[in-house]
Write an enzyme that holds these catalytic residues in place. Structure first.
Site, PDB file in Angstrom:
ATOM      1  N   ASP A   7      -2.537   6.911 -40.984  1.00 21.48           N
ATOM      2  CA  ASP A   7      -3.152   7.177 -42.289  1.00 21.48           C
ATOM      3  C   ASP A   7      -3.266   8.690 -42.509  1.00 21.48           C
ATOM      4  O   ASP A   7      -3.275   9.463 -41.542  1.00 21.48           O
ATOM      5  CB  ASP A   7      -4.548   6.527 -42.247  1.00 21.48           C
ATOM      6  N   ASP A   9      -5.619  10.499 -45.299  1.00 24.72           N
ATOM      7  CA  ASP A   9      -6.977  10.967 -45.605  1.00 24.72           C
ATOM      8  C   ASP A   9      -7.978  10.494 -44.551  1.00 24.72           C
ATOM      9  O   ASP A   9      -8.076   9.309 -44.260  1.00 24.72           O
ATOM     10  CB  ASP A   9      -7.413  10.465 -46.993  1.00 24.72           C
TER      11      ASP A   9
HETATM   12 MG   LIG Z   1      -8.097   7.177 -44.657  1.00 23.43          MG
END
Ligand SMILES: [Mg+2]
Length: 170
Positions: A7, A9
């Site tokens: 991922d 963020d």
């Molecule tokens: Mg995230």
């Protein structure tokens, strides 16, 4: 070769730090990370919604400490995919692509998946900060510690606090 899904963020990019800086810039208010345990980014920052929609927010996110070296290592040993639900903020798509090109030039466009829901994502290992993404994933789940997930206890996740820890585990 095992597929590793990472991922952006809250894992590669330090969203809390950016929101703290933007809040300070606009209101002068200094928000301390230690006071935010259990709160999502948007709960913790009164102007967060405005800031994440601001042009440049995603393009200028600080790189999470240790992530570049760790991902370069993971990229040499595994099939690496960067999967980000960028559709939540449509303006972020170009910024996310440019951010990756600047900070992680060893990741090719074919390894970048900017999407909506991550329910369709499969692989062997997922590294994410949100349970809603990890829970649908069929493989091994690493939860990257961020204030919003600190209080969550779930034996299905392997909790990690740093990229150094991830590198040692993989
Ligand atoms: Mg995230």
């Amino acid at each position: 070769m095992k597929k590793v899904i990472v991922d952006m963020d809250g894992v590669m990019a330090d969203v809390y730090h950016q929101l703290m800086q933007f809040e300070k810039r606009d209101s002068g208010k200094e928000i301390e990370i230690r006071d935010l345990t259990g709160m999502t980014e948007l709960e913790a920052f009164p102007n967060g919604k405005k800031h994440v929609n601001e042009v440049g927010f995603f393009r200028t996110l600080p790189v999470m400490e240790g992530s570049r070296d760790a991902l370069e290592y993971i990229n040499s040993k595994y099939e690496l995919y960067i999967v980000s639900a960028g559709m939540e903020f449509p303006n972020s798509l170009r910024e996310k692509f440019d951010w990756l090109a600047e900070h992680f030039p060893f990741i090719s466009w074919e390894q970048i998946v900017l999407c909506g829901s991550k329910k369709v994502v499969h692989g062997d290992i997922m590294i994410d900060d949100y349970p809603k993404n990890l829970d649908h994933f069929p493989g091994e789940k690493f939860i990257f510690t961020q204030p919003h997930n600190e209080l969550i206890e779930n034996e299905n996740y392997k909790r990690v606090y740093s990229w150094e820890e991830i590198m040692n585990a993989l």
